[in-house]
Design an enzyme around this catalytic site. Sequence first.
Site, mmCIF file in Angstrom:
data_model
loop_
_atom_site.group_PDB
_atom_site.id
_atom_site.type_symbol
_atom_site.label_atom_id
_atom_site.label_comp_id
_atom_site.label_asym_id
_atom_site.label_seq_id
_atom_site.Cartn_x
_atom_site.Cartn_y
_atom_site.Cartn_z
ATOM 1 N N VAL A 1 -2.858 -3.251 -2.012
ATOM 2 C CA VAL A 1 -3.264 -2.655 -0.739
ATOM 3 C C VAL A 1 -3.501 -1.190 -1.067
ATOM 4 O O VAL A 1 -2.545 -0.425 -1.274
ATOM 5 C CB VAL A 1 -2.185 -2.816 0.336
ATOM 6 C CG1 VAL A 1 -2.701 -2.292 1.675
ATOM 7 C CG2 VAL A 1 -1.787 -4.287 0.475
ATOM 8 N N LYS B 1 4.005 -6.203 0.699
ATOM 9 C CA LYS B 1 3.243 -5.083 0.139
ATOM 10 C C LYS B 1 4.293 -4.073 -0.278
ATOM 11 O O LYS B 1 5.024 -3.532 0.561
ATOM 12 C CB LYS B 1 2.320 -4.474 1.182
ATOM 13 C CG LYS B 1 1.781 -3.139 0.737
ATOM 14 C CD LYS B 1 0.795 -2.526 1.663
ATOM 15 C CE LYS B 1 1.251 -2.284 3.049
ATOM 16 N NZ LYS B 1 0.427 -1.303 3.762
ATOM 17 N N ASP B 2 4.409 -3.849 -1.581
ATOM 18 C CA ASP B 2 5.462 -2.994 -2.118
ATOM 19 C C ASP B 2 4.846 -1.688 -2.558
ATOM 20 O O ASP B 2 4.104 -1.650 -3.548
ATOM 21 C CB ASP B 2 6.130 -3.707 -3.317
ATOM 22 C CG ASP B 2 7.387 -2.993 -3.784
ATOM 23 O OD1 ASP B 2 7.665 -3.035 -5.008
ATOM 24 O OD2 ASP B 2 8.075 -2.373 -2.951
ATOM 25 N N THR B 3 5.097 -0.630 -1.795
ATOM 26 C CA THR B 3 4.537 0.678 -2.149
ATOM 27 C C THR B 3 5.579 1.468 -2.905
ATOM 28 O O THR B 3 6.471 2.077 -2.305
ATOM 29 C CB THR B 3 4.071 1.437 -0.900
ATOM 30 O OG1 THR B 3 3.044 0.677 -0.281
ATOM 31 C CG2 THR B 3 3.524 2.812 -1.276
ATOM 32 N N TYR C 1 8.161 0.401 1.801
ATOM 33 C CA TYR C 1 7.698 1.739 1.414
ATOM 34 C C TYR C 1 8.910 2.677 1.469
ATOM 35 O O TYR C 1 9.074 3.455 2.402
ATOM 36 C CB TYR C 1 6.591 2.197 2.353
ATOM 37 C CG TYR C 1 5.795 3.416 1.937
ATOM 38 C CD1 TYR C 1 6.066 4.140 0.775
ATOM 39 C CD2 TYR C 1 4.751 3.855 2.729
ATOM 40 C CE1 TYR C 1 5.333 5.251 0.423
ATOM 41 C CE2 TYR C 1 4.004 4.975 2.404
ATOM 42 C CZ TYR C 1 4.309 5.670 1.228
ATOM 43 O OH TYR C 1 3.562 6.791 0.889
ATOM 44 N N THR D 1 0.167 2.819 6.899
ATOM 45 C CA THR D 1 0.431 4.254 6.741
ATOM 46 C C THR D 1 -0.869 5.033 6.801
ATOM 47 O O THR D 1 -0.995 6.010 7.531
ATOM 48 C CB THR D 1 1.116 4.506 5.380
ATOM 49 O OG1 THR D 1 2.277 3.679 5.276
ATOM 50 C CG2 THR D 1 1.495 5.971 5.210
#
EC number: 4.1.2.55
Length: 294
Positions: free
Chosen positions: A196, A155-157, A132, A43
């Site tokens: 991240v 990767k959990d945003t 995300y 992003t």
Amino acid sequence: MPEIVTPIITPFTKDNRIDKDKLTLHAENLIRKGIDKLFVNGTTGLGPSLSPEEKLENLKVVYDVTNKIIFQVGGLNLDDAIRLAKLSKDFDIVGIASYAPYYYPRMPERHLIKYFKMLCEVSPHPVYLYNYPTATGKDIDAKIAKEIGCFAGVKDTIENIIHTLDYKRLNPNMLVYSGSDMLIATVASTGLDGNVAAGSNYLPEVTVSIKKLAMERKIDEALKLQFLHDEIIEASRIFGSLSSNYVLTKYFQGYDLGNPRPPIFPLDEEEERQLIKKVEGIRAKLVELKILKE
Ligand SMILES: O=C(O)C(=O)C[C@H](O)[C@H](O)COP(=O)(O)O
């Protein structure tokens, strides 16, 4: 040891092309300052605005600096994503990643599952989920990730640590990263695999220090730094974090990363002045704490 992964900014020239020299310089600086891996075409890297050819160009440029790369290939043309995944075989990288197909409303869950399974089938590298929900409108949560069953990591945003911990609970073999800068101290204290962190583009020193202090159980010092970092993140969001990242990197790291790609517009002079004014006091504190040099 939890990691700090940088979703590396993509520098663009005034005529809207990827600025390879600036990208190389930035990648070299991040690795030199202790960043563990680089997440390319995320992003913060304005991945959704990049063509497949540009996504591959980013990989080639960063690969000349390091192979500690997670290569984001996702998009709304699955053929393109599959082609990029296959082309990544020529690079000895950590893995590929993809966000969920964004924009399209009310996609059946079975189609989302099929999207990721088809990527896993062709990928020559481990596959990471980039979740995300705010950006994509889809939440590929721990239960769905378990059903898809082929992810090496996620990767959990999302600023909900329980949501992120659930991936580890239901998929113990997956590497689990938080995509939030504000959870670096928390993640380092919970046994997850790292963050991240977009803010590590402009403050690799701070994000790495927060993680190290938390690992040394110096929680008070870790939180003190975390809260200073949070203030900068909040300031960046006032003016648009994706645009502010370019200004903050120039301010804290001392080199110009060119421009973002419209519709992510550069900050104007007044916005830039206001942003710097909001963070200059924090910079002074970081110098006092010897996290940053004068
Ligand atoms: O950029 C990437 O690819 C990242 O992994 C970092 C985060 O996912 C985004 O930067 C989200 O930022 P916030 O929603 O402002 O917390």
